[in-house]
Design a protein around this motif. Structure first.
Motif, short mmCIF file in Angstrom:
data_model
loop_
_atom_site.label_atom_id
_atom_site.label_comp_id
_atom_site.label_asym_id
_atom_site.label_seq_id
_atom_site.Cartn_x
_atom_site.Cartn_y
_atom_site.Cartn_z
N GLU A 29 0.90 -1.25 -0.06
CA GLU A 29 -0.03 0.06 -0.05
C GLU A 29 0.73 1.22 0.06
O GLU A 29 0.54 2.20 -0.63
CB GLU A 29 -1.00 0.00 1.14
N ALA A 30 2.02 1.33 0.78
CA ALA A 30 2.98 2.27 0.77
C ALA A 30 3.63 2.54 -0.51
O ALA A 30 3.74 3.80 -1.01
CB ALA A 30 4.03 2.09 1.82
N GLU A 31 3.88 1.69 -1.32
CA GLU A 31 4.28 1.54 -2.59
C GLU A 31 3.50 2.10 -3.56
O GLU A 31 3.64 3.00 -4.28
CB GLU A 31 4.91 0.21 -3.15
N SER A 76 -8.81 -0.23 -2.40
CA SER A 76 -9.13 -1.16 -1.55
C SER A 76 -8.06 -1.48 -0.94
O SER A 76 -6.77 -1.70 -1.56
CB SER A 76 -9.62 -2.41 -2.15
N ARG A 77 -8.07 -2.07 0.40
CA ARG A 77 -6.99 -2.62 1.05
C ARG A 77 -6.27 -3.59 0.52
O ARG A 77 -6.84 -4.46 0.12
CB ARG A 77 -7.36 -3.02 2.64
N ILE A 78 -4.82 -3.77 0.69
CA ILE A 78 -4.13 -4.66 -0.06
C ILE A 78 -3.28 -5.53 1.28
O ILE A 78 -2.68 -4.98 1.87
CB ILE A 78 -2.93 -4.22 -0.80
N ASP A 79 -3.67 -6.56 1.30
CA ASP A 79 -2.90 -7.50 2.17
C ASP A 79 -1.36 -7.73 2.08
O ASP A 79 -0.92 -7.60 0.85
CB ASP A 79 -3.71 -8.87 2.52
N GLY A 81 1.71 -8.85 1.00
CA GLY A 81 2.17 -9.99 0.33
C GLY A 81 1.28 -10.19 -0.88
O GLY A 81 1.67 -10.87 -1.73
N GLU A 82 0.23 -9.56 -0.99
CA GLU A 82 -0.71 -9.80 -1.99
C GLU A 82 -0.14 -8.71 -3.17
O GLU A 82 0.49 -7.81 -3.17
CB GLU A 82 -2.33 -9.10 -1.77
N THR A 83 -0.60 -9.19 -4.27
CA THR A 83 -0.39 -8.22 -5.67
C THR A 83 -1.59 -8.04 -6.56
O THR A 83 -1.31 -7.50 -7.43
CB THR A 83 0.58 -9.18 -6.60
N GLU A 84 -2.83 -8.15 -5.92
CA GLU A 84 -3.96 -7.90 -6.53
C GLU A 84 -4.62 -6.64 -5.78
O GLU A 84 -4.74 -6.67 -4.53
CB GLU A 84 -4.87 -8.92 -6.90
N LEU A 85 -5.12 -5.57 -6.43
CA LEU A 85 -5.81 -4.54 -6.17
C LEU A 85 -7.11 -4.40 -6.62
O LEU A 85 -7.65 -4.46 -7.94
CB LEU A 85 -4.97 -3.08 -6.30
N ASP A 86 -8.34 -4.62 -5.80
CA ASP A 86 -9.59 -4.92 -6.18
C ASP A 86 -10.18 -3.46 -7.11
O ASP A 86 -10.93 -3.68 -7.95
CB ASP A 86 -10.59 -5.00 -5.26
N TYR A 87 -9.98 -2.39 -6.45
CA TYR A 87 -10.43 -1.14 -6.82
C TYR A 87 -9.58 -0.05 -6.64
O TYR A 87 -9.17 0.17 -5.50
CB TYR A 87 -11.89 -0.96 -6.32
N MET A 88 -9.62 0.98 -7.29
CA MET A 88 -9.15 1.96 -7.05
C MET A 88 -9.60 3.28 -8.00
O MET A 88 -10.03 3.19 -9.12
CB MET A 88 -7.49 1.96 -7.66
#
Length: 355
Positions: A29-31, A76-79, A81-88
């Motif tokens: 998320e910071a990235e 949307s929040r990103i867990d 280690g995850e590489t998928e973002l649901d919505y922006m």
């Protein structure tokens, strides 16, 4: 080139500062925040958790609203280690007509953006922290009236939605891999430089001293408390009333503002942003137990309005408000009130007794 570790760590620490530790970003998320701050010197000014309802999908997205001084970002929040973002989505201030807030219920306030022609659409975010709403509304209306398209590097749609299936973060991940396979000597030199710089910043954040009502962050800034009081309305001394007062509680509300006024002086030899460059947290403590969190407000030079882009030159002074929304009963009881001052590396902090 991949972002250096200290850049990501600094964004995470800035968010921790702005939210008094309530929101902790993952590295991903910071990235993402860093990659979307496109303008030189663009800073994150506020961040809140929010729910956005996408009508054409009839779906709610739980995520973060990030407010910089040039745009608003929702994702949307990103867990970790995850590489998928649901919505922006992103929104730029020149396209925003006004921003309003309303408490649908005490637990479900909403924030509404209304866009200028030709869009004339409205976007609503819900479930936002009530204590942050007044500041956010005032800040966004300020920027929407002052930011012009010519202020931006490039013009683009004021709001866009993208379904990302690893897209942005996958690219960032690939860049990270490229950065990993560098020669050992270069990597070692970079490591020493990056973490040497970060350690210097970390060490400077540790040197905080308190003498009665004066707070010194060594070689950076000095705060001196002038007064503290309860009120249901916050206005600068020379408020020109060009727009309705934002910081105003109604008689039927069960809360009051507790305001601490102080003077801030830049004692460094460089220009600083007292909101983003000084990692100091202020918390109001009732009776040694109950905590209330704040958002800092600075006044402009003639004390007629609040300043959301505050930079202090060496030896320059500024007026600062800390405001806390507290139960009305706190004004009438005799419970002890303390201001706790701490930074990222001192969670216990130091106390200034106010009552």
């Amino acid at each position: 080139m991949a972002n250096r570790p200290w850049e990501i760590e600094k964004i995470k620490n800035n968010i921790k500062y702005l939210t008094n530790g309530a929101i902790v970003l993952t590295d991903e998320e910071a990235e993402l925040c860093h990659s979307l701050l496109e303008k030189d010197g663009e800073d994150i000014k506020a961040i809140v958790e929010a729910t956005y309802h996408l009508e054409w999908e009839n779906k709610d997205y739980e995520g973060l609203l990030v407010f910089s001084d040039y745009r608003v970002l929702f994702f949307s929040r990103i867990d970790s280690g995850e590489t998928e973002l649901d919505y922006m989505e992103t929104y730029e201030y020149p396209f925003i007509s006004n921003v309003t807030t309303k408490d649908e219920t005490s637990l479900n306030p909403k924030l509404t953006f209304t866009f200028k022609a030709p869009r004339k659409e409205t976007v609503v975010f819900r479930n936002i922290d009530r204590t942050k709403m007044d500041t956010i509304v005032s800040m966004m209306n300020y920027y929407s009236s002052n930011r012009k398209l010519k202020d931006y590097k490039k013009s683009k749609s004021s709001g866009w939605a993208v379904k990302v299936v690893g897209g942005i973060l996958a690219v960032l991940f690939i860049l990270g891999l490229i950065g990993f396979f560098v020669e050992d000597e270069v990597a070692e030199e970079s490591h020493e430089h990056v973490f040497g710089e970060f350690e210097d910043w970390e060490e400077s954040a540790l040197k905080v001293s308190i003498n009665e009502n004066q707070i010194d962050v060594e070689d950076l800034i000095e705060y001196k408390i002038s007064e503290a009081y309860f009120t249901n309305i916050i206005e600068p001394p020379n408020y020109n009333k060009d727009y309705p007062t934002i910081f105003q509680l109604k008689p039927e509300d069960n809360t009051l503002y507790y305001v601490i006024e102080m003077k801030a002086v830049n004692i460094s030899d460089q220009t600083i942003d007292p909101i983003m460059d000084i990692p100091i947290l202020f918390t109001l403590i009732e009776d040694g137990f109950y905590e209330f969190f704040t958002t800092p407000l600075y006044l402009n030079t003639d004390l007629s309005d609040f300043a959301f882009d505050k930079k202090l030159l060496p030896e320059e002074e500024a007026h600062k408000y800390l405001y806390f929304e507290v139960p009305k009963k706190l004004q009438d009881n005799e419970n002890r009130i303390d201001l706790r001052v701490n930074h990222y590396y001192d969670y216990k902090g130091q106390l200034i007794n106010l009552r």
